[in-house]
Scaffold this active site. Structure first.
Site, PDB file in Angstrom:
ATOM      1  N   ASP A  11       0.860  -1.172   0.000  1.00  0.00           N
ATOM      2  CA  ASP A  11       0.000   0.000   0.000  1.00  0.00           C
ATOM      3  C   ASP A  11       0.900   1.227   0.000  1.00  0.00           C
ATOM      4  O   ASP A  11       1.670   1.438   0.933  1.00  0.00           O
ATOM      5  CB  ASP A  11      -0.900  -0.020   1.251  1.00  0.00           C
ATOM      6  CG  ASP A  11      -2.123   0.861   1.085  1.00  0.00           C
ATOM      7  OD1 ASP A  11      -2.083   1.780   0.231  1.00  0.00           O
ATOM      8  OD2 ASP A  11      -3.113   0.636   1.810  1.00  0.00           O
ATOM      9  N   ASP A 105      -2.649   2.311  -6.253  1.00  0.00           N
ATOM     10  CA  ASP A 105      -1.640   2.360  -5.191  1.00  0.00           C
ATOM     11  C   ASP A 105      -1.611   1.117  -4.303  1.00  0.00           C
ATOM     12  O   ASP A 105      -1.008   1.136  -3.244  1.00  0.00           O
ATOM     13  CB  ASP A 105      -1.864   3.601  -4.321  1.00  0.00           C
ATOM     14  CG  ASP A 105      -3.116   3.488  -3.468  1.00  0.00           C
ATOM     15  OD1 ASP A 105      -4.083   2.879  -3.935  1.00  0.00           O
ATOM     16  OD2 ASP A 105      -3.116   4.010  -2.342  1.00  0.00           O
ATOM     17  N   GLU A 106      -2.273   0.056  -4.719  1.00  0.00           N
ATOM     18  CA  GLU A 106      -2.355  -1.112  -3.859  1.00  0.00           C
ATOM     19  C   GLU A 106      -2.321  -2.383  -4.681  1.00  0.00           C
ATOM     20  O   GLU A 106      -2.894  -2.434  -5.765  1.00  0.00           O
ATOM     21  CB  GLU A 106      -3.699  -1.080  -3.134  1.00  0.00           C
ATOM     22  CG  GLU A 106      -3.629  -0.861  -1.657  1.00  0.00           C
ATOM     23  CD  GLU A 106      -5.009  -1.024  -1.062  1.00  0.00           C
ATOM     24  OE1 GLU A 106      -5.379  -2.170  -0.765  1.00  0.00           O
ATOM     25  OE2 GLU A 106      -5.701  -0.022  -0.933  1.00  0.00           O
TER      26      GLU A 106
END
Length: 506
Positions: A11, A105-106
């Site tokens: 993350d 973003d993950e």
DNA sequence: TCTGGGGTCCTTCAACGT
DNA sequence: TCTGACGTTGAAGGACCC
């Protein structure tokens, strides 16, 4: 139980805001808020500095401004975030071929499939190496969670934030989860959380103690069963590398509610066009058209219509959306409109019709049926049929005379519109109020990348009253200085984002 | 003080075919 | 021929996630 953690969850820390700080040296260490800047915008990401003021994502912008009046407020630049995200995902794929991105973003990584998690020490080393590589390649930090399942790995990365790594040894899940709030479990949001609280359950241990039957009774079969398993720390969902999208949609919230029925209709048509563009650039077509309307009081309704076959024809989608709108009461005002397509396929019904038609019939005669060449089956019953693709519901008649298509290019064949070119500058800067509709002078969005013929690269710090203020700096430079220009200064132009780490263009 | 945009999945209900 | 059971599909809404 597995001997070593096999799932890694990454993350990125305050991703959008961190990317902005990396490209804008003067913002490092300062509160930064990225999100919609209109009167109805919400926060997408707040930097850790801004979070100290109580600002968090999904908060209305107006509230954020009251809490942190001195923060920098920027519009999201998705093209920048996407390019950074691509680099990060590349690094993940060096770890294992099995990478499941969840968003920009993950992502989850199956370390076992990558052969780099024979034991706990190996997994930890892989995680630390990844974090170092991300920092070297992007200049940003990410947090890593390592565990035996997706759920626990995600919880671990949450605990690792910011800029850390947490590993949960397989076998210790239940004691870790027990005292935590039910809200940490995936699928438990505000509504389910409240539901459970009223039933006297606030911790994960409460759920485990309640038993499966009770949770199923409370929440239904699917939700109850999965929640019970999660509460025991059991989660065997695999990491899935490729997922096909199941729907495509676009929606706009208006700065002020729309009351004019004609305006509502033209907005629906524009949204339909945008939706089809997205559909086509993805190389897909779809069978069910969905109209979404959020009214002045925030009540939301959807109406849908399923066609006989998948389409990517703007006329077909636009007309279906317009038909659906007819059945919606918009008195009182409309806050949001959306058009979506689901039931996606890789081909279109028109392709088949066009193929069949080409095989057996000469080209359409000129005259009235020029319209047919434009896309509609022009009222010839039995011919084509794609003008009337309603499968059920709706009592829709053939379009007949009511809505001559306006300048429609044939959907099939080589005349397809290309995907819209790489967006330059601040996407989303132009609100639904009418992009491109600016009268005199150009519009500049806060955060937008620009270039001045004399001063070089910079970004828009603010604009208004015919002026635009630009800070001239770039990722590798020290904080730069600010200059103000006329909004229509010919020496100032929008530009592409610069690479985050100098010398590493993406 | 209000509450974005892009998705996914689940549930309920109704209609329909067998 | 009527009726019930059952599966499938579609429509609508709700909850959730990032």
């Amino acid at each position: 139980m597995r001997p070593a953690p096999t799932i890694l969850h990454l993350d990125m820390d305050a991703f959008f805001a961190a990317a902005e700080q990396a490209t804008k040296p003067s913002l490092r260490g300062k509160p930064v808020v990225v999100g919609g800047l209109g009167p109805r915008g919400v926060v997408a990401t707040a930097s850790y500095e801004a979070r100290r003021f109580g600002v968090h994502s999904a908060m209305p912008m107006a509230q954020a401004r009251r809490l942190a009046p001195n923060a920098a407020y920027l519009v999201p630049r998705f093209s920048l975030y996407r390019s950074v995200s691509d680099r990060v995902m590349e690094l993940l794929r060096e770890l294992s071929p099995l990478v499941e991105p969840l968003s920009l973003d993950e992502a989850f990584v199956d370390l076992e499939a990558g052969g780099c998690a024979f034991d706990a020490a190996g997994a930890r080393a892989a995680g630390e190496r990844l974090r170092a590589d991300i920092r070297a390649v992007t200049g940003l930090t990410g947090s890593v969670g390592l565990a035996g399942s997706k759920m626990i790995a995600k919880i671990a990365s949450e605990e690792a934030k910011p800029d850390g790594l947490v590993m949960i040894a397989p076998g210790t899940e239940r004691e870790l989860l027990g005292p935590k709030s039910v809200r940490i479990l995936p699928g438990v949001g505000p509504a389910t959380g409240e539901h459970l609280r009223r039933a006297g359950m606030t911790t994960v241990a409460d759920l485990a103690a309640a038993g499966e039957d009770e949770l199923v009774r409370l929440l239904g079969k699917a939700h109850g069963e999965s929640l019970y398993r999660m509460a025991l720390g059991y989660d065997d969902r695999p990491v899935v590398a490729e997922r096909d999208a199941k729907s495509v949609s676009v929606e706009d919230t208006f700065d002020v509610d729309l009351h004019d029925r004609v305006r509502v209709r033209t907005e629906v048509e524009r949204l339909a066009e945008r939706c089809v563009q997205r559909l086509r650039s993805a190389g897909r077509s779809g069978r069910t058209v969905v109209l979404k309307v959020r009214r002045y009081d925030f009540s939301t309704l959807t109406r849908s219509e399923t066609l006989r076959g998948p389409t990517d024809d703007p006329v077909v989608v636009r007309e279906a959306a317009a038909r659906l709108l007819e059945a919606v009461d918009t008195t009182g005002g409309v806050r949001l409109l959306g058009v979506g397509v689901s039931g996606l396929a890789d081909y279109t019904q028109e392709d088949l019709f066009a193929q069949a038609a080409a095989e057996k019939a000469p080209p359409a005669a000129p005259g009235p049926s020029a319209e047919a060449a434009g896309g509609l089956g022009a009222g010839k019953p039995g011919a084509g049929g794609r003008a009337l693709v309603v499968a059920s519901g709706g009592g829709t008649e053939a379009p007949g005379a009511d809505g001559p298509p306006v300048g429609v290019a044939g959907a099939a064949g080589p005349g397809r519109e290309p995907p819209t070119g790489a967006a330059v500058g601040a996407e989303g800067a132009a609100g639904p109020g009418g992009p491109g509709a600016e009268g005199g002078g150009r519009r500049w969005a806060a955060g937008q990348d620009v270039r001045h013929t004399e001063y070089g690269p910079g970004w828009v710090q603010g604009s208004g009253l015919g002026r635009v203020t630009v800070r001239f700096e770039e990722p590798g430079s020290p904080p730069g200085r600010v200059r103000t220009f006329r909004a229509d200064d010919p020496e100032l132009a929008p530009s592409d984002p610069l690479p985050l780490v100098p010398g590493r263009s993406s």
